[in-house]
Write a protein that holds these residues in place. Structure first.
Motif, mmCIF file in Angstrom:
data_model
loop_
_atom_site.group_PDB
_atom_site.id
_atom_site.type_symbol
_atom_site.label_atom_id
_atom_site.label_comp_id
_atom_site.label_asym_id
_atom_site.label_seq_id
_atom_site.Cartn_x
_atom_site.Cartn_y
_atom_site.Cartn_z
ATOM 1 N N GLN A 190 42.111 44.245 41.128
ATOM 2 C CA GLN A 190 42.459 45.108 42.518
ATOM 3 C C GLN A 190 41.529 45.431 43.109
ATOM 4 O OE1 GLN A 190 45.392 47.635 42.888
ATOM 5 N NE2 GLN A 190 45.711 48.705 44.807
ATOM 6 N N GLU A 191 40.798 46.883 41.731
ATOM 7 C CA GLU A 191 39.793 48.104 42.125
ATOM 8 C C GLU A 191 38.034 46.506 42.534
ATOM 9 O OE1 GLU A 191 36.884 50.812 39.661
ATOM 10 O OE2 GLU A 191 39.068 49.824 38.650
ATOM 11 N N PRO A 192 38.267 46.216 42.021
ATOM 12 C CA PRO A 192 36.816 45.162 42.393
ATOM 13 C C PRO A 192 37.298 44.525 43.465
ATOM 14 C CG PRO A 192 37.214 44.028 40.552
ATOM 15 C CD PRO A 192 37.667 45.576 40.258
ATOM 16 N N ILE A 193 37.913 43.357 44.120
ATOM 17 C CA ILE A 193 38.126 42.984 45.259
ATOM 18 C C ILE A 193 38.189 44.034 46.233
ATOM 19 C CG2 ILE A 193 40.436 41.823 46.367
ATOM 20 C CD1 ILE A 193 41.020 40.404 43.577
ATOM 21 N N TYR A 194 39.162 44.967 45.566
ATOM 22 C CA TYR A 194 39.350 46.334 46.881
ATOM 23 C C TYR A 194 37.928 47.203 47.464
ATOM 24 C CZ TYR A 194 40.468 50.899 48.687
ATOM 25 O OH TYR A 194 40.320 52.288 50.424
ATOM 26 N N ALA A 208 45.784 42.485 49.261
ATOM 27 C CA ALA A 208 45.046 41.533 47.816
ATOM 28 C C ALA A 208 46.292 41.023 47.222
ATOM 29 C CB ALA A 208 43.841 41.692 47.126
ATOM 30 N N PRO A 209 45.876 42.050 46.019
ATOM 31 C CA PRO A 209 47.452 42.019 44.362
ATOM 32 C C PRO A 209 48.134 41.587 44.843
ATOM 33 C CG PRO A 209 45.791 44.112 44.468
ATOM 34 C CD PRO A 209 45.870 43.846 45.915
ATOM 35 N N THR A 210 48.984 41.767 45.816
ATOM 36 C CA THR A 210 50.255 41.250 46.276
ATOM 37 C C THR A 210 50.589 40.426 46.385
ATOM 38 O OG1 THR A 210 50.851 43.817 47.276
ATOM 39 C CG2 THR A 210 51.806 41.684 47.851
ATOM 40 N N PHE A 211 49.516 39.629 47.682
ATOM 41 C CA PHE A 211 49.195 38.612 47.765
ATOM 42 C C PHE A 211 49.008 37.214 46.668
ATOM 43 C CE2 PHE A 211 46.167 34.979 49.347
ATOM 44 C CZ PHE A 211 47.289 34.626 50.037
ATOM 45 N N MET A 217 38.370 36.822 49.014
ATOM 46 C CA MET A 217 37.224 36.868 48.624
ATOM 47 C C MET A 217 36.618 36.889 49.856
ATOM 48 S SD MET A 217 36.195 36.843 44.833
ATOM 49 C CE MET A 217 36.572 38.749 43.449
ATOM 50 N N LEU A 218 35.901 34.957 50.060
ATOM 51 C CA LEU A 218 36.022 34.813 51.573
ATOM 52 C C LEU A 218 36.231 35.686 52.008
ATOM 53 C CD1 LEU A 218 36.760 30.971 50.536
ATOM 54 C CD2 LEU A 218 34.184 32.069 50.446
ATOM 55 N N ALA A 219 37.567 36.181 52.721
ATOM 56 C CA ALA A 219 37.981 36.948 53.661
ATOM 57 C C ALA A 219 37.019 38.389 54.088
ATOM 58 C CB ALA A 219 39.218 37.135 53.972
ATOM 59 N N ASN A 220 36.002 38.228 53.096
ATOM 60 C CA ASN A 220 35.441 39.414 53.367
ATOM 61 C C ASN A 220 34.157 38.760 53.729
ATOM 62 O OD1 ASN A 220 35.437 41.319 51.352
ATOM 63 N ND2 ASN A 220 36.186 40.460 49.960
#
Length: 1498
Positions: free
Chosen positions: A575-579, A540-543, A461-464
């Motif tokens: 994954q959906e909210p992160i994506y 991200a989910p993979t990570f 999330m910080l990467a955003n």
């Protein structure tokens, strides 16, 4: 005792036989065989009866008259499909486990049911679809009653048998429960449905839900735009299931929807309901000041849609909680399949929990989506209304800060984006809630390793943050560059005629393309940033999962398949909210940028309301008074525009204002109107006012509407006004009279017609005070005299009038004359008084007398008066008949139909060719193939990685893992990283396709628009074109990745089905009919949705057009005090756009809700199948994997259809752009094989041979056989009444209109045989409407940058503007505002003169070139032209006869025919010539004006 025992035993055996499933199956089979027999007999009976009476087949009705016909019809079909599915399940399941009599009987029972219900469906479909009967056959209704009784009996016996045997097949339960429910439906429709009203729209419960539910049915007689949407009065069930949309979707399925079919919005959803809420809030926040911040605007908008925000937030909460039930239960489900049973019927409880949670998730999501859209539309409507109202009250200085194009962008783009922000509104807090829930589940499954998951999630999330900042920067740059492009495009479309006449269109096209190239640089950065964002967040989910599972290995936490599957399902939801987080951040950024832009616009200064003091009517004799007035258009300027203005106008006075070009005449009227900023002094005004601008402002619409201008029709007054303004003859010529639709900016009216319509509008208002800004300059001499006598001296004889004029002959009748020079009133008084008292007025009158000196040879001043007046009315009947027969000189000659037609709207499905064109536009479709292959590889690798984790981990602690921990993680990482790079390849491919295609389509569309003939621009409002180059182009720029997402969605869905069917291939049995129903539903829905989407596109253009017209005519609107009426029209148009948008959203959720329910059936069927399998039949880990994927089945299935519909809606933008890439084109600009020499024309001789011109193949000729020669180096004047063909001749010379018969030769070269640019670049024209472009003085004089500064200064000096420009500190770089608003009309005309002086063409055309300048300036211009074009061919169209008197030859046109062609001297010698009569008429008016007008004044 023995006898009693035997009776008991016999009763017990009887009871057992009665509840035996075999007996029940035999009973239901027999019952359905009876149904088959009934259907067959009924069909034969109807068949024979129909041979005797065929009337019902030809009755013209397409609806059944039987109550709830479609409910019955589709219930029959549904039961048939249901029994078919059970039959196939029974066949496959028992095929694997052996056969017996019971199974054969059950299979037969299901087969008979399938056949009988299918036959009933066909019987109803064939015999009742057009039937007049109001009831079903009695025998059928009796059978439905019997069916209900048997179904009840079967269900009771199922319960008793289960109690006795402790087991009953799920198949029997399902069959009997569904049969009972459906029997209730049939009994209701058969016995209690009631007689159907003939006018009621068909209700379709299976497809549409309950269309009624407390809502009055809409009758076909009532159009949609006369009724309010059923949403406003819908009941709870109708709202819950979106059934209130059913009538509109049903109507859309039967016919192509039009805007009148779409109901009006209700309550707060209307602009009238929403706007006051926003306006009141902003006023309370700002505390009465003008200042508006983005924060205030955001709070006001939230309050406007607070109810929708609250309801949608509750739905989001329910959706989020329900979506995590599945991942929480997966581990328990896997353990259950592995044999860990905690209580009886645990499997059914688990299935129920899964199903109920998914049901809550589906319904909550659907209402969440609908409510945020509803709130968004409401906020957008209120915001657009606020922007519109602001545009109507902007001060002149504020207006200069933003061009019309920019202000339209606030409405068309920024407000739209803020409306769409609702989609992302709840994401920030929803992400937090989802992360918390995910951590709870992960902690339950994986213990302390969940902390590692939290850390990984936070890192992602910080990467955003940096990505969000980049996107904000790129988005801001994109919007600013788009604003500049739209501003330039808007200006070009307004002035396309002059661009084509001057052969400048490609130069201006290259300017727009340069602006677009800046925009596309921002677009490329934005899109490619999005591509890398997509890559990072699919990874991200993979990570997160790698970090989490790695932490488990390090901590020694055992990994079991159930726990891993639960974690994977959790990661997938997470994954959906992160994506979507980057999209959310991007949308927040975009919304903030748009809010800032709109807030800064709303904070601009309005016209101060206290500039003009309003005096009560009748309080004094003073109508207008200005005391010590100092006014300036530029507040920062040291020298005011008007200085020391003092004058008083009593009620009923006529005041004339005169002066040289640029002396401040128009500014003086603006000071009375309160339009020019006041520095000091007082302005008082008593009574209502009407204003006639120098440049005519005409609305699109009927002539009658323009004249009435909101007033009620008073036929007697209306006819008097038409007569006074000489409009009757024009209306007789026009094909639809006063019902003729005027094109945008009066494009299909001549300059004189527009001015007279404008004067008629003012006269009809019956105001107290009239302000005329030189309205007589655009009309010919005779018409000008008529207007002055009939209007100023006639209808308005008792009114207070201030009129600006350059015609000295209109001055003597004034009670007061104000002579202006350099912004000051130099002289004031009556004509004779000021004539003797100063030099300024003498200068003007002297110039007039000098112009009249050419008429000294005429000796028939008085006597010709009778001839002149009689000549104008000679043979009126003949003239009218010829006019009707032969057409007229209205610029485009439309007679058989209105010029401006409704916008073209393709109906039916979007053709595959549109998709194919889009896909293959860039790289021939190669990248699309690469993107598809990358998605397939991604799907395979992603499924493979999850399959690996499920297979390589033990089901429970007791089992040994198949592989080591390091191998487990390494393989998983390798597969996951591979899938992430596939996503990168896919994203880059999609973005490249989007970018390249957007560039290509933009260039194609703009080239076609710029090469389109002038007739296209005459008949197409610029709002339509702007809508395509703005809204549709934005869609193509940013949204057309939807085609790729749809394709990817198909692949994802196939992947899910593949995983599920590998475990339980029987799922196909349910999936295939469910998918078939989904497709049927989608096809049923898409007919209405597609037309609603097209209506959204079509109904947006009128809003933009009305807004554009309002901005350009704001001064006129304010002067008539018509702001509230225009605001009402604006609100109606905004609602006209919101209506299809609102119902599109409702239709989408109507469909998605039904799709969700159908996909839930597939998922539930799969779960039931898994729990009914004997233990050990399948691997629990793989079964768990199937459930993990199945949890998302409804989402993928709904996404598939949603993306399909969204794609069909968005592809319409591509379709609309492609329409404009195939516009008819003008002839070639250059014909290489036939180019004239660079020095052509050397003589400038124009030879016209049998010229016949018409504007369309079925229209009458406007020019009828003209033959004459304009000699090289000579001056030729063209005169004639309005409608004689003068403008058409000039348009033909420039090939704006092509000759139908005959030809024009210039120096022996046929102009039709050479390229348009070779022709137009060698000709020069000074048009009637002077045009200046935003830029500098230099770019206005020399757009092609062909001349030096010395040459430009020389041209400025020659056209009397050199001194004016030298006063400016920037000199040649002095800024010219939009439309040249900071220059007077006369100065603009002089700039046009400067252009032709620079160009020095051999052929020069003057089209009313001096209409807007005073007589002295006119004389100077004529002298300049004589000096510098002495060896050029000069063709002059003029209303001032003095402008053509010194011509070498005069052409007189009448009704498209050449009546006279001779030297002016010879024509004047012949007193019977039409030209001599025109000159005599002008002479009488001018020379005898003092005597003549003073007589009128008495």
């Amino acid at each position: 005792m023995t006898a009693g025992m035997s009776v008991f035993l016999s009763n017990s055996r009887l009871f057992s036989s009665l509840i035996n499933p075999i007996v029940l199956r035999f009973l239901t089979t027999s019952l359905h065989l009876i149904l088959l027999f009934i259907v067959l007999v009924s069909w034969l009976h109807k068949k024979f009866r129909s041979n005797d009476d065929e009337n019902h087949k030809h009755s013209g009705r397409s609806n059944s008259n039987v109550s709830y016909y479609k409910t019955t019809l589709f219930s029959s079909l549904g039961l048939s499909f249901f029994n078919l599915a059970l039959c196939l399940l029974n066949l496959f399941y028992w095929y694997a486990n052996g056969w017996n009599d019971e199974k054969i009987l059950t299979l037969s029972d299901l087969g008979v049911k399938t056949l009988s219900w299918l036959c009933l469906f066909l019987f109803l479909r064939i015999c009742f679809s057009n039937s007049k009967e109001t009831k079903y056959p009695l025998v059928l209704r009796f059978w439905w009653g019997l069916f209900f009784c048997v179904s009840c009996y079967c269900l009771v016996t199922d319960v008793l048998y289960f109690e006795k045997a402790k087991y009953l097949s799920t198949l029997f339960w399902a069959s009997d429960i569904v049969s009972l429910l459906m029997s209730l439906v049939f009994c209701f429709t058969g016995f209690w449905g009631g007689k159907r009203d003939e006018n009621t729209i068909l209700e379709e419960p299976l497809l549409n839900g309950s269309a009624r539910n407390g809502i009055e049915s809409v009758t076909p007689a009532a159009k949609g735009d006369e009724t309010v949407t059923p949403y406003g009065s819908a009941g709870v069930y109708s709202l819950f299931t979106f059934s209130w949309m059913s009538p509109l979707i049903a109507l859309g399925y039967k016919k192509a929807l039009d805007l009148e079919d779409v109901p009006q919005l209700a309550g707060l959803d209307t602009t009238r309901g929403a706007f006051p809420v926003l306006n009141d809030k902003l006023e309370s926040y700002s505390g009465g000041s003008n200042r508006v911040t983005a924060g205030m605007l955001a709070k006001g908008l939230l309050f406007t849609a607070w109810r929708e925000v609250v309801i949608s937030s509750i739905c989001v909460l329910i959706y989020t909680l329900a979506s995590y039930v599945g991942p929480y239960l997966i581990d328990i489900f896997v353990q259950y399949l592995n044999g860990s049973r905690h209580f009886a019927n645990e499997g059914y409880i688990l299935v129920s929990a899964f199903t109920i949670a998914k049901m809550f998730e589906c319904f909550a999501q659907r209402h969440w989506f609908f409510r945020v859209q509803q709130g968004g539309y409401r906020a957008r409507a209120a915001l657009v209304a606020k922007i519109y109202n602001k545009g109507l009250t902007l001060s002149s200085q504020s207006k200069n800060e933003h061009t019309t194009g920019e202000i339209i962008n606030f409405m068309a783009v920024d407000a739209e984006r803020i409306g769409e922000f609702g989609w992302y509104m709840h994401d920030p807090w929803m992400v937090v809630l989802q992360v918390v829930l995910a951590l709870i589940i992960l902690y339950k499954d994986l213990g302390l390793a969940s902390i590692a998951a939290l850390a990984a999630t936070v890192v992602v999330m910080l990467a955003n943050v940096p990505l969000g900042k980049l996107q904000e920067k790129y988005q801001d740059g994109l919007m600013k560059s788009k604003d500049k492009r739209m501003k330039a495009t808007s200006e070009v479309l307004r002035n396309m005629r002059i661009l084509k006449l001057q052969a400048w269109e490609l130069r201006f096209l290259s300017r727009i393309q340069e602006l677009r190239s800046v925009e596309t640089r921002w677009l490329a950065r934005y899109l490619y940033t999005t591509a890398f964002t997509t890559f990072l967040f699919w990874g991200a989910p993979t990570f997160v999962s790698v970090v989490t599972f790695g932490a488990c290995m390090l901590m020694g936490i055992p990994l079991e398949s159930g726990k891993i599957l639960s974690a994977l399902a959790t990661f997938r939801i997470l994954q959906e909210p992160i994506y979507s987080l980057p999209d959310t951040i991007s949308m927040i950024v975009q919304a903030k940028v748009s809010l800032d832009r709109i807030a800064s616009f709303l904070s601009l200064d309005d016209l101060p309301p206290d500039v003009v003091e309003k005096l009560p009517v009748g309080s004094s004799d003073i109508a207008i008074e200005v005391i010590d007035g100092n006014f300036s258009w530029d507040a920062s300027s040291s020298s005011p525009t008007l200085r020391d203005i003092n004058f008083r106008v009593s009620r009923g006075m006529r005041v004339a204002v005169c002066g040289m070009v640029g002396s401040g005449k128009s500014s003086l009227l603006s000071s009375v109107l309160g339009e020019i900023p006041k520095i000091s002094g007082t302005v008082s005004l008593s009574g209502t006012k009407a204003y006639v601008a120098q440049s005519a402002w005409i609305q699109s619409g009927k002539i009658e509407e323009n004249i009435l201008f909101g007033k009620e029709m008073d036929r007697q007054r209306y006819n008097r006004v038409l007569e006074a303004c000489s409009l009757n003859k024009d209306l007789e010529i026009l094909p639809f009279g006063d019902q003729t639709v005027i094109g945008e900016r009066g494009i299909n009216m001549s300059g004189g017609q527009k001015q007279r319509i404008q004067i008629a509008r003012a006269l009809y208002q019956d105001a107290d005070i009239y302000l005329f800004d030189d309205p007589f300059s655009a009309v010919d001499a005779h018409t000008g005299t008529h207007l002055f006598n009939e209007c100023i001296m006639g209808l308005l004889n008792s009114k207070t009038i201030i009129y600006v004029t350059h015609q000295v002959e209109f001055l003597p009748s004034a009670d007061l004359i104000l002579v202006l020079k350099e912004g000051q009133i130099k002289q004031a008084g009556r004509y004779n008084d000021i004539l003797r008292s100063g030099s300024d007025f003498m200068e003007l009158v002297g110039a007039h007398e000098e112009a009249l000196s050419a008429l000294d040879s005429i000796s028939t001043e008085k006597s010709a008066n009778g001839e002149g007046s009689s000549s104008t009315n000679s043979k009126p009947v003949l003239q009218r008949q010829e006019s009707k027969k032969h057409g007229n000189d209205n610029k485009n000659g439309e007679t058989n139909g209105q010029l401006v037609q409704d916008e073209e709207r393709v109906q039916g499905s979007v053709g595959l060719s549109v998709y194919w064109n889009y896909i293959t536009t860039s790289y021939g479709g190669l990248l699309a193939l690469i993107a598809l292959l990358a998605q397939i590889a991604f799907q395979v690798l992603q499924i493979g990685s999850n399959y690996w984790m499920a297979w390589a981990t033990p089901v429970s602690k007791d089992e040994a893992p198949p592989v080591g921990g390091s191998t487990l993680i390494l393989v998983y990482v390798a597969l996951s990283v591979g899938s992430s790079f596939c996503v990168l390849g896919r994203s880059l491919s999609v973005v490249t396709i989007t970018y390249k295609t957007a560039k290509t389509l933009f260039n194609k569309m703009h080239l076609c628009i710029f090469r389109a003939p002038m007739s296209f621009f005459d008949s197409t409002p610029s709002g339509r074109i702007l809508n395509r180059v703005s809204t549709d182009q934005s869609t193509v720029d940013l949204n057309m990745g939807i085609i790729a997402y749809f394709s990817f969605n198909v692949i994802q869905l196939l992947g899910v089905i593949a995983v599920m069917t590998q475990v339980a291939w029987q799922v196909f049995i349910i999936f295939i009919p469910v998918i078939a129903l989904c497709i049927l539903l989608q096809r049923y829905y898409i007919a209405a949705a597609r037309e609603l989407a097209r209506l959204c596109g079509v109904s947006k253009a009128p809003v933009i057009q009305h807004f554009s017209e309002t901005l350009s005519g704001a001064i006129t609107i304010r002067s008539f005090d018509q702001e509230s009426r225009f605001q009402d029209i604006g609100m109606k148009l905004i609602d006209g756009y919101s209506r299809p948008k609102f119902h599109t959203a409702g239709a989408m959720e109507w469909l998605c809700l039904r799709l969700d329910v159908l996909s839930l059936m597939t998922f539930t069927g799969a779960l039931i199948f898994l729990i009914t399998l004997p233990e050990g039949t399948i691997d629990p880990s793989i079964a768990g994997l199937a459930v993990t994927y199945g949890l998302n089945l409804n989402m993928y299935q709904a996404w598939l259809v949603w993306n399909l519909c969204f794609m069909e809606n968005k592809i319409i933008s591509v379709e609309r752009i492609l329409q404009y890439t195939s516009l008819p084109s003008e002839p070639p600009l250059v014909i290489e094989s036939n180019r004239p020499q660079s020095c052509w024309p050397t003589q400038g001789e124009v030879n016209i041979q049998d010229l016949q011109v018409r504007y369309g193949p079925h229209l009458p000729f406007v020019l009828r056989g003209l033959t004459c020669t304009f000699f090289g180096g000579k001056r030729t004047g063209i005169v004639g009444r309005t409608g004689s063909g003068k403008s058409t001749l000039i348009q033909t010379l420039f090939r704006i209109v092509e000759p139908t018969v005959g030809q024009i030769l210039i120096d022996g070269i046929n102009i039709s045989a050479i390229g348009l640019h070779d022709l137009r670049s060698k000709l020069s024209i000074i048009p009637q409407d002077p045009t200046m472009f935003e830029g500098t003085v230099r770019t206005n004089l020399d757009p092609l940058e062909e001349h030096t500064d010395e040459q430009i200064w020389e041209a400025l000096d020659k056209c009397q503007l050199g001194d004016e420009v030298r006063k400016k500190p920037e000199k040649l770089d002095f800024a010219v505002s939009e439309n040249g608003e900071n220059w007077s009309v006369g100065q603009r005309q002089l700039v046009c003169l400067g252009r032709v002086l620079l160009k020095k063409s051999k052929v020069l055309v003057l089209d009313e070139a001096t209409a807007s300048v005073d007589t002295a300036t006119d004389n100077l211009i004529q002298q300049t032209l004589r000096n510098h074009f002495c060896d050029s061919t000069v063709i002059t169209i003029a209303h001032r006869i003095t402008s053509v008197l010194d011509s070498d030859m005069v052409v007189l046109l009448d009704n498209g025919l050449l009546k006279e062609y001779e030297t002016p001297e010879k024509l004047l010698e012949d007193k019977s010539s039409l030209f001599a009569k025109l000159v005599a008429e002008y002479s009488i008016r001018s020379s005898s004006s003092v005597e003549h007008l003073s007589n009128l004044n008495q």
